[in-house]
Design a protein around this motif. Structure first.
Motif, PDB file in Angstrom:
ATOM      1  N   ALA A 120      13.060  34.304   2.764  1.00  0.00           N
ATOM      2  CA  ALA A 120      11.674  34.622   2.122  1.00  0.00           C
ATOM      3  C   ALA A 120      10.710  33.433   2.199  1.00  0.00           C
ATOM      4  CB  ALA A 120      12.354  35.137   1.364  1.00  0.00           C
ATOM      5  N   LYS A 121       9.895  33.482   1.663  1.00  0.00           N
ATOM      6  CA  LYS A 121       8.426  32.906   1.632  1.00  0.00           C
ATOM      7  C   LYS A 121       7.689  33.014   0.067  1.00  0.00           C
ATOM      8  CE  LYS A 121       9.364  30.277   5.399  1.00  0.00           C
ATOM      9  NZ  LYS A 121       9.029  31.086   6.142  1.00  0.00           N
ATOM     10  N   ALA A 122       7.265  31.806  -0.582  1.00  0.00           N
ATOM     11  CA  ALA A 122       6.907  32.741  -1.959  1.00  0.00           C
ATOM     12  C   ALA A 122       5.265  32.073  -1.685  1.00  0.00           C
ATOM     13  CB  ALA A 122       7.006  31.564  -3.506  1.00  0.00           C
ATOM     14  N   GLN A 123       4.740  33.607  -2.182  1.00  0.00           N
ATOM     15  CA  GLN A 123       3.151  33.348  -2.228  1.00  0.00           C
ATOM     16  C   GLN A 123       2.687  31.680  -2.468  1.00  0.00           C
ATOM     17  OE1 GLN A 123       0.677  35.384  -0.430  1.00  0.00           O
ATOM     18  NE2 GLN A 123      -0.927  35.025  -0.818  1.00  0.00           N
ATOM     19  N   LYS A 124       1.438  31.358  -1.937  1.00  0.00           N
ATOM     20  CA  LYS A 124       1.396  29.226  -2.811  1.00  0.00           C
ATOM     21  C   LYS A 124      -0.520  29.835  -1.836  1.00  0.00           C
ATOM     22  CE  LYS A 124       1.460  24.577  -3.646  1.00  0.00           C
ATOM     23  NZ  LYS A 124       2.358  23.049  -2.624  1.00  0.00           N
ATOM     24  N   GLU A 125      -1.394  29.367  -3.149  1.00  0.00           N
ATOM     25  CA  GLU A 125      -2.836  29.133  -2.587  1.00  0.00           C
ATOM     26  C   GLU A 125      -3.198  27.630  -3.334  1.00  0.00           C
ATOM     27  OE1 GLU A 125      -5.228  32.388  -3.340  1.00  0.00           O
ATOM     28  OE2 GLU A 125      -3.320  33.969  -2.699  1.00  0.00           O
ATOM     29  N   THR A 126      -4.287  27.255  -2.264  1.00  0.00           N
ATOM     30  CA  THR A 126      -5.272  26.036  -3.510  1.00  0.00           C
ATOM     31  C   THR A 126      -6.617  26.943  -3.059  1.00  0.00           C
ATOM     32  OG1 THR A 126      -4.881  23.462  -2.886  1.00  0.00           O
ATOM     33  CG2 THR A 126      -4.964  25.185  -1.224  1.00  0.00           C
ATOM     34  N   SER A 127      -6.878  25.599  -4.340  1.00  0.00           N
ATOM     35  CA  SER A 127      -8.483  25.400  -4.620  1.00  0.00           C
ATOM     36  C   SER A 127      -9.158  24.940  -3.126  1.00  0.00           C
ATOM     37  CB  SER A 127      -8.733  24.881  -5.690  1.00  0.00           C
ATOM     38  OG  SER A 127      -8.255  23.266  -5.527  1.00  0.00           O
ATOM     39  N   ALA A 128     -10.159  25.895  -2.625  1.00  0.00           N
ATOM     40  CA  ALA A 128     -11.007  25.335  -1.304  1.00  0.00           C
ATOM     41  C   ALA A 128     -11.065  23.811  -0.865  1.00  0.00           C
ATOM     42  CB  ALA A 128     -11.942  26.337  -0.951  1.00  0.00           C
ATOM     43  N   VAL A 129     -11.504  23.738  -2.464  1.00  0.00           N
ATOM     44  CA  VAL A 129     -12.546  22.319  -2.930  1.00  0.00           C
ATOM     45  C   VAL A 129     -12.032  20.972  -3.574  1.00  0.00           C
ATOM     46  CG1 VAL A 129     -14.625  23.805  -1.805  1.00  0.00           C
ATOM     47  CG2 VAL A 129     -14.492  22.964  -4.241  1.00  0.00           C
ATOM     48  N   ASN A 130     -12.193  20.545  -3.452  1.00  0.00           N
ATOM     49  CA  ASN A 130     -11.852  19.120  -4.404  1.00  0.00           C
ATOM     50  C   ASN A 130     -12.219  19.574  -6.255  1.00  0.00           C
ATOM     51  OD1 ASN A 130     -11.022  17.770  -2.301  1.00  0.00           O
ATOM     52  ND2 ASN A 130     -11.823  15.764  -3.098  1.00  0.00           N
ATOM     53  N   ALA A 131     -11.396  19.284  -7.143  1.00  0.00           N
ATOM     54  CA  ALA A 131     -11.253  19.397  -8.253  1.00  0.00           C
ATOM     55  C   ALA A 131     -12.780  18.411  -9.025  1.00  0.00           C
ATOM     56  CB  ALA A 131     -10.107  20.047  -8.886  1.00  0.00           C
ATOM     57  N   THR A 132     -12.230  17.550  -8.534  1.00  0.00           N
ATOM     58  CA  THR A 132     -13.089  16.249  -9.333  1.00  0.00           C
ATOM     59  C   THR A 132     -14.226  16.128  -8.729  1.00  0.00           C
ATOM     60  OG1 THR A 132     -10.985  14.911  -9.580  1.00  0.00           O
ATOM     61  CG2 THR A 132     -12.861  14.138 -10.414  1.00  0.00           C
ATOM     62  N   GLY A 133     -15.410  16.003  -9.820  1.00  0.00           N
ATOM     63  CA  GLY A 133     -16.725  15.667  -9.813  1.00  0.00           C
ATOM     64  C   GLY A 133     -17.039  14.830  -8.891  1.00  0.00           C
ATOM     65  N   LEU A 139     -12.331  27.310 -16.934  1.00  0.00           N
ATOM     66  CA  LEU A 139     -11.824  27.213 -16.897  1.00  0.00           C
ATOM     67  C   LEU A 139     -11.403  27.290 -15.229  1.00  0.00           C
ATOM     68  CD1 LEU A 139      -9.983  24.738 -17.109  1.00  0.00           C
ATOM     69  CD2 LEU A 139      -8.109  25.892 -18.392  1.00  0.00           C
ATOM     70  N   MET A 140     -10.962  28.455 -14.441  1.00  0.00           N
ATOM     71  CA  MET A 140     -10.628  28.782 -13.898  1.00  0.00           C
ATOM     72  C   MET A 140     -11.699  28.699 -12.531  1.00  0.00           C
ATOM     73  SD  MET A 140      -7.472  30.329 -13.943  1.00  0.00           S
ATOM     74  CE  MET A 140      -7.321  28.582 -15.148  1.00  0.00           C
ATOM     75  N   THR A 141     -12.750  28.630 -12.374  1.00  0.00           N
ATOM     76  CA  THR A 141     -13.498  28.149 -11.675  1.00  0.00           C
ATOM     77  C   THR A 141     -13.630  26.706 -11.701  1.00  0.00           C
ATOM     78  OG1 THR A 141     -15.214  29.437 -12.522  1.00  0.00           O
ATOM     79  CG2 THR A 141     -16.191  28.462 -10.737  1.00  0.00           C
ATOM     80  N   ALA A 142     -13.437  25.925 -12.622  1.00  0.00           N
ATOM     81  CA  ALA A 142     -13.312  24.948 -12.953  1.00  0.00           C
ATOM     82  C   ALA A 142     -12.039  24.510 -11.520  1.00  0.00           C
ATOM     83  CB  ALA A 142     -13.130  23.989 -13.652  1.00  0.00           C
ATOM     84  N   MET A 143     -11.042  24.809 -11.767  1.00  0.00           N
ATOM     85  CA  MET A 143      -9.503  24.604 -11.592  1.00  0.00           C
ATOM     86  C   MET A 143      -9.357  25.392  -9.812  1.00  0.00           C
ATOM     87  SD  MET A 143      -6.788  25.169 -14.944  1.00  0.00           S
ATOM     88  CE  MET A 143      -5.480  24.406 -13.996  1.00  0.00           C
ATOM     89  N   PHE A 144      -9.602  26.174  -9.913  1.00  0.00           N
ATOM     90  CA  PHE A 144      -9.069  26.821  -8.656  1.00  0.00           C
ATOM     91  C   PHE A 144     -10.704  27.792  -7.344  1.00  0.00           C
ATOM     92  CE2 PHE A 144      -6.087  27.867 -11.513  1.00  0.00           C
ATOM     93  CZ  PHE A 144      -4.906  27.502 -10.461  1.00  0.00           C
ATOM     94  N   GLY A 145     -11.853  27.696  -8.609  1.00  0.00           N
ATOM     95  CA  GLY A 145     -12.802  27.925  -8.196  1.00  0.00           C
ATOM     96  C   GLY A 145     -13.431  29.440  -8.145  1.00  0.00           C
ATOM     97  N   ALA A 146     -12.221  30.084  -8.576  1.00  0.00           N
ATOM     98  CA  ALA A 146     -12.222  31.751  -9.341  1.00  0.00           C
ATOM     99  C   ALA A 146     -13.719  32.250  -9.641  1.00  0.00           C
ATOM    100  CB  ALA A 146     -11.162  31.821 -10.023  1.00  0.00           C
TER     101      ALA A 146
END
Length: 927
Positions: free
Chosen positions: A117-130, A422-429
């Motif tokens: 069984a696997k856990a769902q894992k997602e990552t931001s599509a772009v780098n977080a740092t400017g 903050l969620m946009t900055a971290m994950f691009g949400a």
């Protein structure tokens, strides 16, 4: 009670007249009573020893009982049928582990096609740092240049009565030989008899007159050019040129290594030349790989990404406010996020806007202050009921979010923003959200105020706070008795007097800082050195109209914002830009933003997205449905110089691992579970890896567990009976080593007392009937064969012997024991667990009879010695109590005899004294 101590505090003077050793005589007369007291104390001490020994052996027996006859220890509980019904499971696969419960059936089965069984894992599509970049200010670079050319910063060399000032601009960037030349030219220009010579890393300044005083002075920047603190000498001084210290510099930290990098603002007057200088100096300091570039007035620091390893490297810039402001970069900013730094201070690619961030993950709501660190934010999320774990990787510069539980997760994660980004900055949400700006304050320096209702003016006294030349002054103003216009005039007069006193203005002289009242208008005047350096920092002057709290009519200039504010809404052909001016009011600014939003959305009736909240003094942006960006050089509106509000071009999270269920085929039947831990027919599986191989699981009775329990039982039983036999068989040394009296202890060392007391305990329980009975009960039980049973303990090869190891159990052959357990598990179980004659059952009962604490059925050891300090019913307690009663009477007798003997001796001393006096008198009468 320690009676011996009384002999040192008599009621008389020992032999003062008679010369007799009265104290020794009294002690001798009391020796008989003292002896009786000592004997009773020794009896009491022996009983206390026995009480402790009984309790210690009871504790050992109880510990043995807990280990082998208690359900709290399932692996060694011989009285539990579960021990004998234990099953074990083994597998030929390394892809999973198995254990079997008592309900598992013996046999074997096949397992194939294992998928964990696997856990769902997602990552931001772009780098977080400017980007590590900033806009270079030509004006501030010029200010750095002006510092080098300022006469106030000049290096001053005095030779005799002549002083030569050398501007730092003439030293900046010069080689040591060039510095020598600059100094000599300065001496010649002023006609000063001195020369400068550079040799062996030092410059020697020598006066033509060898007796002349030579010194160097200046501020810290100037002195750093020649080696630090000011130097003085006669005829000559030595200087250590360090001209590059004169130049502005930034601290560059690369992968933990920090170095100071300077640049020359005399030649670097724009972003391009500044970048070239810094690139050269950084390359000299760190080697290749670090890139400093300039584009359209912006300077950017980074790594050469053509080498893949450079993408994992970190660079951090720090420096003084003047230098960092000139290159437009905040000190401490890095190309990687700092987990311990406040959210608002981190260099996010999408700057975090607003002091408060509100969002939800999987329906769980969070409210986060922007001064919180990233670590604390992630910890709060990870410890919540959202069921996720958020991490940040400095290697990839991306945030990841992973489900804490395995299994299919078709909907991924639900992330919603309700305030901030903050969620946009971290994950691009994406998310509209809303942003509450920073509290706005008017900068009141040089402003004119208006008393709202001068006829109603009154002042009850208080403290007025003014900032003068950067220092806050707290001025205490007494209450004004008058009211109205007269009271306002009196208040202003008192205020001016307090300011003059604070500034040290002499009486009769004009104060450079003062307030003037004209009608109901009040103006602040600051002259000379105080011009533009006086401000009102709070609302302590609200009585005369000065307040830092803005209103809708407050202009940006009054907030200290003169330029650099713009908003861009929408995209493409519908893009609208609002550029603010210093004289624009807050009402006008919000109106302009709302009109731009309507134009960008093509909806003339769209609700307002920008409002000014007078009560809390901030701008609020809410309900934005199109991309909105802003710039604010001051950072006063939202705490950021740039930012994004509302929906942006954020990219959705990328799936790293899709949540999936565990699968396996067992005996041809496919099963599916959400977790890697599951049970099938009493066999528990823990999947650890995917596998396409076919493996076998074998389930059998766990004879090893029973064998281990019996071996442990034999070992612990022998330890227990040996400790009891040691007490029963000990030599009766206690008869020759009676407990020490207080007087005896005073004559012995601590080690001697310790050895004596050890001997005085030996043999106290020799052949003790209570212990002998317990031992007999345990021994007899071991020979019992349950009615209807087929085996006894000796049939398993476990026997007792009186030779060498009295009453110990021994195992004739451990291998035979293993095989007999496997062959006769049912009989072994009956041997120990039979409800009436089982060995474990009877041993448990025998131990309970000896150690029970139940008030209704006390065990024999407890009856004899009790079990705690609250004991009042045991045999030994009663014996000790009786001895204490006898001791009390003997001590009373001792004290009575003690007082009586001393009274007689004191009387004798008095009589002898009287007789001596009479004798002396008679003798004196006969001359």
């Amino acid at each position: 009670m320690a009676i011996n101590s009384l002999s040192a505090s008599s009621n008389g003077l020992s032999g003062l007249v008679s010369g007799l050793d009265t104290e020794s005589m009294v002690d001798a007369l009391l020796a008989g009573t003292q002896s009786k007291i000592d004997k009773q104390n020794q009896k009491k001490t022996q009983l206390e020893y026995k009480q402790t020994m009984y309790r210690e052996i009871a504790a050992k027996i109880k510990s043995f009982q807990t280990k082998f006859f208690s359900y709290s220890n399932p692996d060694t509980n011989l009285i539990s049928s579960a021990l004998y019904n234990s099953m074990s499971a083994t597998t030929t696969s390394s892809a999973y582990k198995v254990t079997a419960s008592t309900s598992a059936q013996g046999g074997s089965f096949t397992v194939s096609k294992v998928t964990t069984a696997k856990a769902q894992k997602e990552t931001s599509a772009v780098n977080a740092t400017g980007k590590l970049s900033g806009t270079v200010s030509a004006q501030k670079l010029a200010a750095l240049q002006a510092n080098l050319e300022s006469d106030a910063n000049a290096l001053k060399i005095t030779v005799g009565d002549n002083e030569v000032a050398v501007k730092l601009s003439s030293l900046a960037g010069k080689s040591n030989s060039e510095v020598e030349q600059v100094l000599n030219q300065a001496f010649q220009a002023k006609g000063v008899g001195a020369t400068a010579v550079f040799l062996n890393g030092k410059i020697t300044v020598s006066a033509t007159d060898s007796s002349a005083a030579v010194s160097v002075s200046g501020n810290s920047t100037a002195l750093s050019a020649v080696g630090g603190t000011g130097k003085k000498g006669t005829g000559a001084i030595e200087l250590t040129p360090t001209q590059n210290q004169v130049l502005p510099s930034i601290d560059v930290t690369v992968d933990g290594v920090k170095k100071s990098i300077s640049f020359n603002p005399l030649t670097a007057t724009d972003a391009d030349t500044l970048a070239q200088q810094l690139q050269t100096n950084i390359a000299d300091a760190f080697g290749g790989g670090i890139m400093v570039t300039a584009t359209s007035g912006k300077i950017e620091f980074g790594f050469d990404t053509s080498t893949s390893s450079n993408t994992t490297r970190q660079i951090t810039l720090t420096g003084g406010a003047d230098v960092m402001s000139a290159i437009g970069i905040q000190s401490g900013i890095s190309n990687k996020l700092s987990l311990t730094t406040a959210i608002s201070s981190n260099n996010f690619k999408t700057p975090v806007v607003g002091d408060l961030q509100k969002f939800s993950i999987n329906g769980v709501e969070f409210s986060i202050s922007a001064d919180r660190s990233l670590t604390s934010v992630m910890n709060e999320i990870n410890n919540s009921s959202a069921g996720v774990k958020v991490t940040y990787s400095a290697l990839t510069d991306r945030f990841s979010i992973e489900a804490k539980s395995t299994g299919e997760n078709a909907n991924g994660f639900t992330i919603e923003q309700t305030q901030g980004n903050l969620m946009t900055a971290m994950f691009g949400a994406a998310g509209s959200g809303n942003v509450i700006g920073k509290e706005l304050k008017k900068e009141t320096a040089g402003l004119t105020a208006q008393i709202a209702d001068i006829d109603a003016f009154s002042y009850k006294g208080g403290t007025v706070n003014l900032t003068i030349n950067g220092t806050q002054k707290s001025l205490k103003i007494d209450a004004v008795t008058a009211t109205g216009a007269e009271g306002a005039a009196a208040f202003v007069e008192s205020l001016n007097a307090a300011i003059a006193k604070e500034l040290g203005v002499a009486e009769g002289e004009e104060s450079p800082v003062s307030f003037t009242l004209t009608g109901s208008s009040v103006s602040l005047s600051a002259m000379g050195e105080y011009a533009d350096k006086v401000s009102i920092t709070d609302n302590s002057l609200e009585a005369i109209g000065y307040t830092t709290k803005p209103s809708q009519s407050t202009t940006l200039a009054q907030l200290g914002i003169t330029e650099g504010v713009s908003f861009t809404l929408g995209s493409g052909a519908n893009t609208q830009t609002v550029t603010a001016t210093a004289d624009m009011t807050l009402e006008q600014l919000t109106t302009a933003i709302n009109n731009a939003n309507k134009a960008a959305t093509g909806n003339a009736s769209a609700a307002d997205v920008a409002t000014f909240e007078p009560g809390s003094a901030f701008i609020k942006i809410a309900g934005v449905e199109i991309p909105m960006t802003f710039t604010d050089a001051s950072g006063k509106l939202f705490g950021q110089t740039t930012g994004q509000i509302g929906v942006t071009d954020a990219t959705a999270l990328q799936v790293v691992t899709t949540g999936s269920n565990a699968k396996a085929t067992i005996n041809g039947v496919e099963i599916e579970r959400a977790t890697n831990n599951f049970t099938v027919d009493g066999v528990s599986f823990t999947l650890t890896a995917d596998s396409t191989d076919t493996s076998t699981v074998t389930v059998s009775q766990d004879t090893e567990k029973v064998y281990n329990a019996l071996v442990s039982f034999v070992e612990d039983y022998n330890t227990l009976v040996n400790s009891m036999n040691e007490l029963l068989d000990a030599d009766a040394n206690y008869k020759s080593y009676l407990p020490l009296t207080s007087a005896q202890k005073e004559e012995m060392s601590d080690r001697e007392i310790e050895l004596w007391e050890k001997k005085s305990k030996e043999g106290l329980l020799r052949n003790d009937s209570t212990l002998t009975t317990i031992m007999g009960n345990l021994r007899n039980t071991l020979y019992t064969k349950p009615e209807g049973g087929n085996i006894a303990l000796y049939d398993l090869g476990i026997t007792t012997s009186y030779f060498g190891t009295k009453d110990n159990l021994s195992i004739s052959s451990k291998e035979d024991l293993k095989s007999k357990i496997a062959e006769n598990m049912t009989d072994v179980q009956k041997l120990f667990t039979d409800s009436e004659k089982g060995l474990a059952t009877m041993l448990d009962s025998a131990i309970t009879k000896a150690t029970s604490n139940s008030a209704a059925n006390l065990g024999t050891l407890v009856q004899m010695a009790g079990s705690n300090s609250a004991d009042t019913t045991s045999t030994i307690y009663k014996q000790i109590k009786s001895i204490k009663t006898t001791l009390s009477k003997l001590e009373d007798t001792y004290e009575s005899e003690y007082d009586r003997y001393w009274a007689k001796f004191n009387a004798m001393e008095q009589i002898i004294s009287n007789m001596n006096q009479q004798s002396s008198w008679i003798t004196s009468q006969f001359g």
